[in-house]
Design a protein around this motif. Sequence first.
Motif, PDB file in Angstrom:
ATOM      1  N   HIS A  48       0.803  -1.227   0.000  1.00 38.78           N
ATOM      2  CA  HIS A  48       0.000   0.000   0.000  1.00 38.78           C
ATOM      3  C   HIS A  48       0.838   1.280   0.000  1.00 38.78           C
ATOM      4  O   HIS A  48       0.338   2.338  -0.382  1.00 38.78           O
ATOM      5  N   HIS A  49       2.060   1.195   0.451  1.00 39.64           N
ATOM      6  CA  HIS A  49       2.875   2.408   0.574  1.00 39.64           C
ATOM      7  C   HIS A  49       4.106   2.394  -0.321  1.00 39.64           C
ATOM      8  O   HIS A  49       4.301   3.317  -1.108  1.00 39.64           O
ATOM      9  N   VAL A  50       4.906   1.350  -0.200  1.00 39.77           N
ATOM     10  CA  VAL A  50       6.165   1.342  -0.957  1.00 39.77           C
ATOM     11  C   VAL A  50       5.914   1.050  -2.435  1.00 39.77           C
ATOM     12  O   VAL A  50       6.326   1.812  -3.314  1.00 39.77           O
ATOM     13  N   LEU A  51       5.203  -0.036  -2.714  1.00 40.36           N
ATOM     14  CA  LEU A  51       4.920  -0.394  -4.112  1.00 40.36           C
ATOM     15  C   LEU A  51       4.073   0.682  -4.798  1.00 40.36           C
ATOM     16  O   LEU A  51       4.328   1.056  -5.944  1.00 40.36           O
ATOM     17  N   HIS A  52       3.096   1.199  -4.071  1.00 41.97           N
ATOM     18  CA  HIS A  52       2.250   2.277  -4.613  1.00 41.97           C
ATOM     19  C   HIS A  52       3.119   3.476  -5.014  1.00 41.97           C
ATOM     20  O   HIS A  52       2.966   4.042  -6.105  1.00 41.97           O
ATOM     21  N   SER A  53       4.043   3.850  -4.141  1.00 39.55           N
ATOM     22  CA  SER A  53       4.954   4.964  -4.441  1.00 39.55           C
ATOM     23  C   SER A  53       5.788   4.680  -5.689  1.00 39.55           C
ATOM     24  O   SER A  53       6.044   5.563  -6.508  1.00 39.55           O
ATOM     25  N   LEU A  54       6.206   3.421  -5.823  1.00 43.16           N
ATOM     26  CA  LEU A  54       7.114   3.049  -6.910  1.00 43.16           C
ATOM     27  C   LEU A  54       6.416   2.855  -8.251  1.00 43.16           C
ATOM     28  O   LEU A  54       7.073   2.593  -9.261  1.00 43.16           O
ATOM     29  N   ALA A  55       5.094   3.025  -8.277  1.00 44.59           N
ATOM     30  CA  ALA A  55       4.402   3.058  -9.578  1.00 44.59           C
ATOM     31  C   ALA A  55       5.019   4.150 -10.450  1.00 44.59           C
ATOM     32  O   ALA A  55       5.115   4.014 -11.673  1.00 44.59           O
ATOM     33  N   ILE A  56       5.462   5.222  -9.811  1.00 41.82           N
ATOM     34  CA  ILE A  56       6.096   6.330 -10.556  1.00 41.82           C
ATOM     35  C   ILE A  56       7.370   5.845 -11.243  1.00 41.82           C
ATOM     36  O   ILE A  56       7.675   6.248 -12.365  1.00 41.82           O
ATOM     37  N   ALA A  57       8.096   4.931 -10.571  1.00 36.80           N
ATOM     38  CA  ALA A  57       9.333   4.386 -11.152  1.00 36.80           C
ATOM     39  C   ALA A  57       9.052   3.421 -12.297  1.00 36.80           C
ATOM     40  O   ALA A  57       9.943   3.138 -13.105  1.00 36.80           O
ATOM     41  N   LYS A  58       7.841   2.891 -12.375  1.00 35.36           N
ATOM     42  CA  LYS A  58       7.452   2.068 -13.524  1.00 35.36           C
ATOM     43  C   LYS A  58       7.145   2.960 -14.735  1.00 35.36           C
ATOM     44  O   LYS A  58       7.317   2.555 -15.879  1.00 35.36           O
ATOM     45  N   PHE A  59       6.672   4.154 -14.457  1.00 32.77           N
ATOM     46  CA  PHE A  59       6.272   5.086 -15.525  1.00 32.77           C
ATOM     47  C   PHE A  59       7.473   5.855 -16.084  1.00 32.77           C
ATOM     48  O   PHE A  59       7.560   6.096 -17.277  1.00 32.77           O
ATOM     49  N   ILE A  60       8.380   6.253 -15.198  1.00 28.81           N
ATOM     50  CA  ILE A  60       9.548   7.038 -15.633  1.00 28.81           C
ATOM     51  C   ILE A  60      10.783   6.623 -14.854  1.00 28.81           C
ATOM     52  O   ILE A  60      10.713   6.383 -13.643  1.00 28.81           O
ATOM     53  N   SER A  61      11.900   6.555 -15.570  1.00 26.30           N
ATOM     54  CA  SER A  61      13.192   6.419 -14.909  1.00 26.30           C
ATOM     55  C   SER A  61      13.823   7.815 -14.939  1.00 26.30           C
ATOM     56  O   SER A  61      14.198   8.307 -16.004  1.00 26.30           O
TER      57      SER A  61
END
Length: 207
Positions: A48-61
């Motif tokens: 809910h917190h870490v993976l959710h935050s890292l959705a941004i890292a899936k979209f952009i490096s």
Amino acid sequence: MTNPLYQYFSILTDAQKEKFDQLKSLYDDWNSKINVISRKDMDAFYEHHVLHSLAIAKFISFSPRSQIVDIGTGGGFPGIPLSIMFPDCKFVLVDSIGKKIKVVNEVIKSIGLINAVGLQSRSEQHSGKYDFIVSRAVTTLPDFVKLTKHLISPNQKNAISNGILYLKGGEILSEVKPFGKRASVINLNQYFQEPFFETKKLVHLSL
């Protein structure tokens, strides 16, 4: 508890894994003193917190040396997970509530993050120029834009245009409509298979 991160982010250094693995016990400890994350959410902390935050890292490096501000960071999300993921970028985590920023800075210190800092400020009073503003929905998108658009740098160094990366749940179309083609909406269930992400979205608003 196996960390769901490693299923989706296989190319992490040992140093990054160590930092991610430390987070749960640090937040358990801080949460017992200062309620920064809802108690029921701690059971699904990484999802809910870490993976959710890292959705941004899936979209952009993010390109190295990118400057990113996390507005309304609360306990440090999405800023802390993104700081671990992108050690060559600089992150400023802003919240108006002092006790939350205290936790943010203590967590940053405990895991040895040198590219992030927490700052107590209101977004409209904060100054600085950043490539991106990241946030987990603190208000409606049009209101958020009014409070934060002064923080965006005109200098472009990433594959997508500078602007806001906004994590939001549920119905978003009415909020993005005023921005027309400048707004892109990404469904997070295309990145992560957990049911939690079925209704979660990421908005990239080009500014």
